[in-house]
Design a protein around this motif. Structure first.
Motif, PDB file in Angstrom:
ATOM      1  N   ASP A   1     -13.066  31.423 -31.698  1.00 46.88           N
ATOM      2  CA  ASP A   1     -13.647  32.690 -31.217  1.00 46.88           C
ATOM      3  C   ASP A   1     -14.731  32.397 -30.178  1.00 46.88           C
ATOM      4  N   CYS A   2     -15.061  33.418 -29.400  1.00 50.39           N
ATOM      5  CA  CYS A   2     -16.101  33.252 -28.381  1.00 50.39           C
ATOM      6  C   CYS A   2     -17.421  33.785 -28.935  1.00 50.39           C
ATOM      7  N   ARG A   3     -18.453  33.869 -28.101  1.00 50.30           N
ATOM      8  CA  ARG A   3     -19.782  34.257 -28.614  1.00 50.30           C
ATOM      9  C   ARG A   3     -19.818  35.694 -29.113  1.00 50.30           C
TER      10      ARG A   3
ATOM     11  N   ILE B   1     -10.032  35.494 -32.264  1.00 56.87           N
ATOM     12  CA  ILE B   1      -9.899  34.100 -31.864  1.00 56.87           C
ATOM     13  C   ILE B   1      -9.043  34.007 -30.604  1.00 56.87           C
ATOM     14  N   HIS B   2      -9.611  33.394 -29.567  1.00 58.53           N
ATOM     15  CA  HIS B   2      -8.824  33.134 -28.357  1.00 58.53           C
ATOM     16  C   HIS B   2      -7.926  31.933 -28.646  1.00 58.53           C
ATOM     17  N   TYR B   3      -6.648  32.061 -28.338  1.00 61.20           N
ATOM     18  CA  TYR B   3      -5.771  30.895 -28.529  1.00 61.20           C
ATOM     19  C   TYR B   3      -5.209  30.458 -27.184  1.00 61.20           C
TER      20      TYR B   3
ATOM     21  N   PRO C   1      -8.629  43.239 -23.152  1.00 56.04           N
ATOM     22  CA  PRO C   1      -9.483  42.138 -22.711  1.00 56.04           C
ATOM     23  C   PRO C   1     -10.700  41.967 -23.616  1.00 56.04           C
ATOM     24  N   CYS C   2     -11.206  40.752 -23.678  1.00 56.28           N
ATOM     25  CA  CYS C   2     -12.412  40.465 -24.467  1.00 56.28           C
ATOM     26  C   CYS C   2     -13.634  40.630 -23.567  1.00 56.28           C
ATOM     27  N   LYS C   3     -14.756  41.004 -24.182  1.00 54.66           N
ATOM     28  CA  LYS C   3     -16.013  41.177 -23.434  1.00 54.66           C
ATOM     29  C   LYS C   3     -16.444  39.908 -22.719  1.00 54.66           C
ATOM     30  N   CYS C   4     -16.024  38.750 -23.218  1.00 54.42           N
ATOM     31  CA  CYS C   4     -16.472  37.487 -22.624  1.00 54.42           C
ATOM     32  C   CYS C   4     -15.756  37.198 -21.311  1.00 54.42           C
ATOM     33  N   GLY C   5     -14.655  37.917 -21.030  1.00 47.06           N
ATOM     34  CA  GLY C   5     -13.947  37.715 -19.775  1.00 47.06           C
ATOM     35  C   GLY C   5     -12.884  36.624 -19.820  1.00 47.06           C
TER      36      GLY C   5
HETATM   37 ZN   LIG Z   1     -13.950  36.399 -25.931  1.00 43.24          ZN
END
Ligand SMILES: [Zn+2]
Length: 237
Positions: free
Chosen positions: A51-53, A58-60, A113-117
């Motif tokens: 996972d990111c911050r 979980i990004h795979y 999309p995830c907030k982390c980009g």
């Molecule tokens: Zn993310």
């Protein structure tokens, strides 16, 4: 050890971890972030995703693997957001590639999309194993679903992350008992109310009616390895 090690970041893997357990680990360790790393021996070990911050799935690594999310019974794709088993095909692994390999790990796709980009797609945390599935009165249930509901309730009521499930046959019908521990500072006078809330929530979400029993903190067995959560005594009785 908390003052001596000044821990900031934890990366943990190998065991499924509920929200309540994650919260307890963060509070007790004083760490700022707890990252959940996934993996399996057949795929280089840990590190198929993390996972990111923002900790919202979980990004795979979709440039290394094709992940399919399939119904473990029919092996047909599940809809986005529904629980399915990860079936993996490796794209770059040499010497021992895997083609549509059943991992038995259950999770669901998190779309958008995830907030982390990060462009890497996401799935939810591992919610259980397809071979842990219980069939209770004709309904498929994964222990991870119970875990999730208990974690939600634990945000408002003093119950801990420890629980187990006992299945029995009694008077010609199947029964399910879920034992959950109260937090050390919890009030036993509140037990009935919490039991009723857990029971109703599980009934609404999973369409089964378990009996709930709140236990004292420390009453359920702990294990340093994988904890046994399910006792299926339906054959024995
Ligand atoms: Zn993310």
């Amino acid at each position: 050890m908390r003052d001596r090690i000044n821990l900031k970041t934890i990366i943990q893997g190998s065991e499924r971890c509920s929200d309540a357990m994650r919260q307890a680990i963060l509070e007790n360790s004083g760490a700022e972030h707890l990252y959940d790393i996934t993996g399996m021996t057949e795929l280089y070990g840990p590190g198929t995703g993390i996972d990111c911050r923002f900790h919202e799935g979980i990004h795979y690594w979709s440039d290394f693997f094709i992940f399919e999310f399939l119904d473990p019974d029919t092996l047909k794709p599940v809809k986005d957001g529904e629980i399915g088993e990860i079936v993996v095909t490796t794209l770059k692994k040499e010497a021992s590639p895997l083609i549509r390999y059943r991992t038995r790990d259950l999770t669901r796709v998190i779309s958008g999309p995830c907030k982390c980009g990060s462009p890497y797609p996401r799935h939810d945390r591992i919610l259980g194993r397809s071979d842990d599935m219980i069939i209770f009165r004709g309904v498929n249930i994964y222990p991870g679903q119970i875990d999730e509901i208990l974690s939600e309730i634990a945000q408002s009521y003093p119950i801990s992350s420890e629980f187990d499930i006992t299945l029995k046959h009694a008077d010609g019908r199947e029964t399910m008992l879920i034992r959950v521990e109260r937090e050390p500072d919890g009030d036993p006078d509140q037990d009935q109310e919490v039991e009723a809330l857990i029971s109703t929530t599980i009934k609404n979400r999973l369409i089964v009616s378990p009996d709930i029993s709140i236990m004292d903190y420390g009453a359920l067995p702990r294990s340093e390895r994988k904890s046994q959560r399910i006792y299926d005594n339906r054959q024995a009785s």
